[in-house]
Design an enzyme around this catalytic site. Structure first.
Site, PDB file in Angstrom:
ATOM      1  N   LYS A  63     -34.618  28.861 -52.626  1.00 38.76           N
ATOM      2  CA  LYS A  63     -33.410  28.570 -51.934  1.00 38.76           C
ATOM      3  C   LYS A  63     -33.164  27.226 -51.144  1.00 38.76           C
ATOM      4  O   LYS A  63     -32.276  26.677 -50.013  1.00 38.76           O
ATOM      5  CB  LYS A  63     -34.675  29.624 -50.448  1.00 38.76           C
ATOM      6  CG  LYS A  63     -33.179  30.442 -49.583  1.00 38.76           C
ATOM      7  CD  LYS A  63     -32.843  31.308 -50.479  1.00 38.76           C
ATOM      8  CE  LYS A  63     -31.220  32.373 -49.370  1.00 38.76           C
ATOM      9  NZ  LYS A  63     -30.692  33.157 -49.761  1.00 38.76           N
ATOM     10  N   CYS A  75     -56.707  22.033 -60.327  1.00 35.77           N
ATOM     11  CA  CYS A  75     -57.652  23.598 -60.192  1.00 35.77           C
ATOM     12  C   CYS A  75     -58.669  24.342 -61.750  1.00 35.77           C
ATOM     13  O   CYS A  75     -59.102  22.758 -62.571  1.00 35.77           O
ATOM     14  CB  CYS A  75     -57.348  24.611 -58.857  1.00 35.77           C
ATOM     15  SG  CYS A  75     -59.190  25.611 -58.591  1.00 35.77           S
ATOM     16  N   TYR A  76     -58.275  24.838 -61.803  1.00 33.85           N
ATOM     17  CA  TYR A  76     -58.283  25.998 -63.389  1.00 33.85           C
ATOM     18  C   TYR A  76     -57.720  25.029 -64.861  1.00 33.85           C
ATOM     19  O   TYR A  76     -58.095  24.472 -65.338  1.00 33.85           O
ATOM     20  CB  TYR A  76     -57.946  27.158 -63.686  1.00 33.85           C
ATOM     21  CG  TYR A  76     -58.216  27.798 -64.802  1.00 33.85           C
ATOM     22  CD1 TYR A  76     -59.098  28.340 -65.299  1.00 33.85           C
ATOM     23  CD2 TYR A  76     -56.721  27.745 -65.874  1.00 33.85           C
ATOM     24  CE1 TYR A  76     -59.412  28.587 -66.028  1.00 33.85           C
ATOM     25  CE2 TYR A  76     -57.294  28.412 -67.405  1.00 33.85           C
ATOM     26  CZ  TYR A  76     -58.031  28.515 -67.764  1.00 33.85           C
ATOM     27  OH  TYR A  76     -58.651  28.742 -68.793  1.00 33.85           O
ATOM     28  N   HIS A 123     -56.099  21.331 -54.159  1.00 35.32           N
ATOM     29  CA  HIS A 123     -54.629  22.049 -53.937  1.00 35.32           C
ATOM     30  C   HIS A 123     -54.071  20.616 -53.639  1.00 35.32           C
ATOM     31  O   HIS A 123     -53.568  21.455 -52.376  1.00 35.32           O
ATOM     32  CB  HIS A 123     -54.818  23.609 -54.095  1.00 35.32           C
ATOM     33  CG  HIS A 123     -55.293  24.351 -54.315  1.00 35.32           C
ATOM     34  ND1 HIS A 123     -54.269  24.587 -55.748  1.00 35.32           N
ATOM     35  CD2 HIS A 123     -56.224  24.885 -54.455  1.00 35.32           C
ATOM     36  CE1 HIS A 123     -54.754  25.730 -55.893  1.00 35.32           C
ATOM     37  NE2 HIS A 123     -56.547  25.891 -55.652  1.00 35.32           N
ATOM     38  N   GLY A 134     -55.155  28.768 -61.413  1.00 31.24           N
ATOM     39  CA  GLY A 134     -54.840  29.695 -62.268  1.00 31.24           C
ATOM     40  C   GLY A 134     -56.483  30.467 -61.714  1.00 31.24           C
ATOM     41  O   GLY A 134     -57.883  29.835 -60.763  1.00 31.24           O
ATOM     42  N   SER A 138     -20.244  37.645 -50.881  1.00 35.04           N
ATOM     43  CA  SER A 138     -20.813  38.977 -50.405  1.00 35.04           C
ATOM     44  C   SER A 138     -20.478  37.431 -49.012  1.00 35.04           C
ATOM     45  O   SER A 138     -20.610  38.525 -47.906  1.00 35.04           O
ATOM     46  CB  SER A 138     -22.435  38.963 -50.387  1.00 35.04           C
ATOM     47  OG  SER A 138     -23.076  37.778 -50.716  1.00 35.04           O
ATOM     48  N   GLY A 139     -20.837  36.803 -48.615  1.00 33.57           N
ATOM     49  CA  GLY A 139     -20.822  36.350 -47.277  1.00 33.57           C
ATOM     50  C   GLY A 139     -22.318  35.783 -47.036  1.00 33.57           C
ATOM     51  O   GLY A 139     -22.243  35.148 -46.335  1.00 33.57           O
ATOM     52  N   GLY A 140     -22.935  35.466 -47.715  1.00 32.50           N
ATOM     53  CA  GLY A 140     -24.398  35.839 -47.925  1.00 32.50           C
ATOM     54  C   GLY A 140     -24.102  34.136 -48.528  1.00 32.50           C
ATOM     55  O   GLY A 140     -23.618  33.749 -49.598  1.00 32.50           O
ATOM     56  N   VAL A 141     -25.765  33.959 -48.539  1.00 34.37           N
ATOM     57  CA  VAL A 141     -25.725  31.907 -48.538  1.00 34.37           C
ATOM     58  C   VAL A 141     -25.670  31.953 -50.129  1.00 34.37           C
ATOM     59  O   VAL A 141     -24.701  31.313 -50.728  1.00 34.37           O
ATOM     60  CB  VAL A 141     -27.271  32.082 -48.212  1.00 34.37           C
ATOM     61  CG1 VAL A 141     -27.683  30.019 -48.715  1.00 34.37           C
ATOM     62  CG2 VAL A 141     -27.141  31.484 -46.473  1.00 34.37           C
ATOM     63  N   ASP A 142     -26.689  32.342 -50.970  1.00 34.12           N
ATOM     64  CA  ASP A 142     -26.620  32.249 -52.430  1.00 34.12           C
ATOM     65  C   ASP A 142     -24.885  32.683 -53.122  1.00 34.12           C
ATOM     66  O   ASP A 142     -24.342  31.223 -53.664  1.00 34.12           O
ATOM     67  CB  ASP A 142     -27.390  33.234 -53.393  1.00 34.12           C
ATOM     68  CG  ASP A 142     -28.619  32.665 -52.556  1.00 34.12           C
ATOM     69  OD1 ASP A 142     -28.918  31.690 -51.941  1.00 34.12           O
ATOM     70  OD2 ASP A 142     -29.892  33.902 -53.362  1.00 34.12           O
ATOM     71  N   SER A 143     -24.201  33.390 -53.276  1.00 42.03           N
ATOM     72  CA  SER A 143     -23.087  34.143 -53.422  1.00 42.03           C
ATOM     73  C   SER A 143     -22.145  32.727 -52.889  1.00 42.03           C
ATOM     74  O   SER A 143     -21.130  32.050 -53.257  1.00 42.03           O
ATOM     75  CB  SER A 143     -22.384  35.507 -53.265  1.00 42.03           C
ATOM     76  OG  SER A 143     -22.396  35.405 -52.035  1.00 42.03           O
ATOM     77  N   SER A 144     -21.936  32.059 -51.670  1.00 43.38           N
ATOM     78  CA  SER A 144     -21.724  31.467 -51.401  1.00 43.38           C
ATOM     79  C   SER A 144     -21.873  29.679 -51.351  1.00 43.38           C
ATOM     80  O   SER A 144     -20.260  28.639 -51.747  1.00 43.38           O
ATOM     81  CB  SER A 144     -21.275  31.523 -49.383  1.00 43.38           C
ATOM     82  OG  SER A 144     -21.455  32.691 -48.270  1.00 43.38           O
ATOM     83  N   GLU A 199     -50.533  20.895 -53.332  1.00 45.32           N
ATOM     84  CA  GLU A 199     -49.514  21.606 -53.168  1.00 45.32           C
ATOM     85  C   GLU A 199     -49.693  22.185 -51.825  1.00 45.32           C
ATOM     86  O   GLU A 199     -48.410  22.457 -51.338  1.00 45.32           O
ATOM     87  CB  GLU A 199     -48.900  22.630 -55.044  1.00 45.32           C
ATOM     88  CG  GLU A 199     -49.922  23.600 -54.894  1.00 45.32           C
ATOM     89  CD  GLU A 199     -51.594  23.222 -55.699  1.00 45.32           C
ATOM     90  OE1 GLU A 199     -51.687  22.735 -55.393  1.00 45.32           O
ATOM     91  OE2 GLU A 199     -51.884  24.428 -55.724  1.00 45.32           O
TER      92      GLU A 199
END
Ligand code: XMP
Length: 523
Positions: A379, A78-79, A173, A51, A227-233, A175
């Site tokens: 995602k 770190c923080y 870090h 942070g 919608s045909g997008g990834v998420d709603s599909s 990550e």
């Protein structure tokens, strides 16, 4: 499962991604969530992020003691390490001098966390780790019970460890990918130290989600805007597996979609998978609503409002036709980055704000409960889940497409004639990108319609016709982007095809602007 408390580092999300990449479920919350939530989470280990603050500043963030009362391993980064050192009586040196970038740390001590990581150690020599540093303050005296495991000339305590309590601190870090053994360190923490099993895999996620959805929904009806997008599909595929015919999808064709997009959505979901999909042909409605409007923001608003109207009408029809069975739930493809972003700005009230925001546009008589089966997934996890559920890779790995569609890629007023021309030009560009292997090497690519006429010569005559711009960008986060360095030969092929195959186009240009200052879309 692992609990991550976020102290505000720009890298916090990456911690969650790395932990999940090692097959362990984790969630991240702001550092100041209340003690009960910390207890109820049921963590087998806690990670404290970095942070921007200094433990010496007034009111700087502190670690809630509930974390240490859990009796589970704790890793401070770190923080997070500085706050832990401060809490247990170590000394943190405040400094305005920032150490930022790659560093090599020397590992001299032993700890459970670094076992195996130090194996490059040779007789009489310390092991070296290449890490990424980004800090001002540093711990200069470890608390009682902590050993110093690693250091650099400028940072005397780069790793500290208390193996008895299983508390660990890393000044660097792990990550970020620049820390070469970072994934190994985090993986060691969650698997060996916290004893989490690696059960967070796409197959397991699918099974767990489907079981949860069955339980949550029971015999009720669910509506989904597809919608045909990834998420709603992916939401559609999950729900279909969980509740079959109790799911109705509404796909709104607004006349601003890509070539054959509606047909493809119908083929994948309705024909191949047997999902109930209502396709609403609303082209005229949208184009009439947009007629005469050339202001980009007003165009967006009109498209958004028309969508809500159309969707609300379909929702009412579906509700009426469900043989008296009330449609109780509305499903949405909210994903984890949306949730984290709103949590950051609204301090822990993410759920409330997001939900209201999303259903907010619907009229009062459509009071649905929300189902968001992807709200804790990144995602890339959503994509892997989609593949596991059997969705076509082409659908899962496609470029993002904005909600207002071609509406923001036709500059100024939208007309059917323009949309039809743009659809063809865009399809040619996509075909050639795919054929040449460049589709997967770009993050987003599309054609833009310019409502200006430019001269061309066809045969013996001069022809004044429209101009098409091609846009392709490389980006990871869509916040900044570089124009894609497509080969000239490819641009030439696309340009020739567009001008030869579409008589209404006389000129093609390639957009060489990067973001910032240019945005990815043209409007
Ligand atoms: P810009 O143009 O702001 O775009 O650089 C960044 C990303 O956001 C997408 N985008 C939108 N998506 N509604 C959407 O759903 C919109 O109004 C909208 N505007 C831009 C854009 O396609 C890119 O991926």
């Amino acid at each position: 499962r692992i609990l991550i408390l976020d102290f505000g580092s720009q890298y916090s999300q990456l911690i969650a991604r790395r932990v999940r990449d090692s097959g362990v479920f984790c969630e991240m919350f702001p550092y100041d969530i209340d003690s009960q939530r910390i207890i109820d989470f049921g963590a087998k280990g806690v990670i404290l992020s970095g942070g921007p603050e200094s433990v010496h500043a007034d009111n700087s963030p502190r670690i809630n003691d509930a974390v240490f009362d859990l009796g589970v391993p704790v890793l401070g980064i770190c923080y997070g390490m500085q706050a832990m050192a401060d809490r247990f009586g170590g000394k943190v040196h405040a400094s305005d001098i920032h150490e930022f970038g790659a560093a090599t740390i020397e590992v001299n001590g032993h700890s459970q966390l670094t076992e195996g990581i130090e194996d490059s150690r040779t007789e009489g020599q310390s092991a070296k780790l290449n890490v990424w540093m980004s800090h001002g303050d540093k711990v200069i005296e470890a608390p009682v019970g902590f050993d110093i495991i690693a250091s650099t000339p400028s940072c005397p305590i780069a790793i500290m460890a208390n193996d008895d309590k299983q508390y660990y601190g890393l000044q660097f870090h792990p990550e970020v990918t620049h820390t070469l053994q970072g994934q190994a360190l985090l993986s060691r923490f969650v698997h060996q130290i916290c004893a989490c099993a690696g059960e967070w895999t796409p197959d397991n996620i699918a099974d767990m989600r489907i079981a949860q959805l069955k339980e949550q929904i029971g015999d009720k009806q669910v509506l989904l805007g597809l919608s045909g997008g990834v998420d709603s599909s992916v939401v559609a595929a999950l729900l279909h597996k969980a509740i079959g015919d109790q799911l109705t999808c509404v796909f709104v064709d607004n006349g601003l979609l890509r070539l054959h997009e509606g047909d493809q959505v119908m083929q994948v979901f309705a024909e191949n998978m047997g999902v109930k999909v209502i396709r609403v042909d609303a082209e005229d409605l949208f184009l009439n609503a947009l007629a005469g409007e050339s202001d980009p923001e007003k165009k967006r608003k009109i498209i958004g409002k028309t969508f809500i109207d159309v969707f609300a009408n379909s929702a009412r029809e579906v509700s009426e036709q469900s043989d008296g069975k009330v449609v109780e739930f509305l499903a949405q493809g909210t994903i984890y980055p949306d949730v984290i972003e709103s949590a950051k700005s609204h301090q822990g009230k993410a759920h409330v704000i997001k939900s209201h925001h999303n259903v907010g546009g619907l009229p009062d008589d459509l009071a649905f409960k929300l189902i968001e089966p992807l709200r804790d997934l990144f995602k890339d996890e959503v994509r892997k889940l989609g593949i596991t559920l059997g969705l076509p890779a082409k659908m899962i790995y496609r470029h993002p497409f904005p909600g207002p569609g071609l509406g923001v890629r036709i500059l100024g007023e939208v007309k059917k004639e323009y949309a039809d021309i743009l659809r063809l030009a865009d399809a040619i560009f996509m075909q050639e990108l795919e054929r040449s292997g460049w589709y997967d090497k770009t993050a987003q690519a599309f054609a833009v319609f310019q409502p200006i006429k430019s001269v061309g010569v066809v045969g013996d005559g001069r022809r004044y016709a429209w101009v098409i711009a091609l846009r392709a960008v490389e980006t990871v986060d869509f916040m900044t982007a570089r124009f894609a360095h497509l080969p000239y030969e490819l641009i030439e092929t696309v340009s020739n095809r567009i001008m030869n195959e579409i008589a209404e186009v006389s000129r093609v240009t390639y957009d060489v602007s990067s973001k910032p200052p240019a945005t990815i879309e043209w409007e």
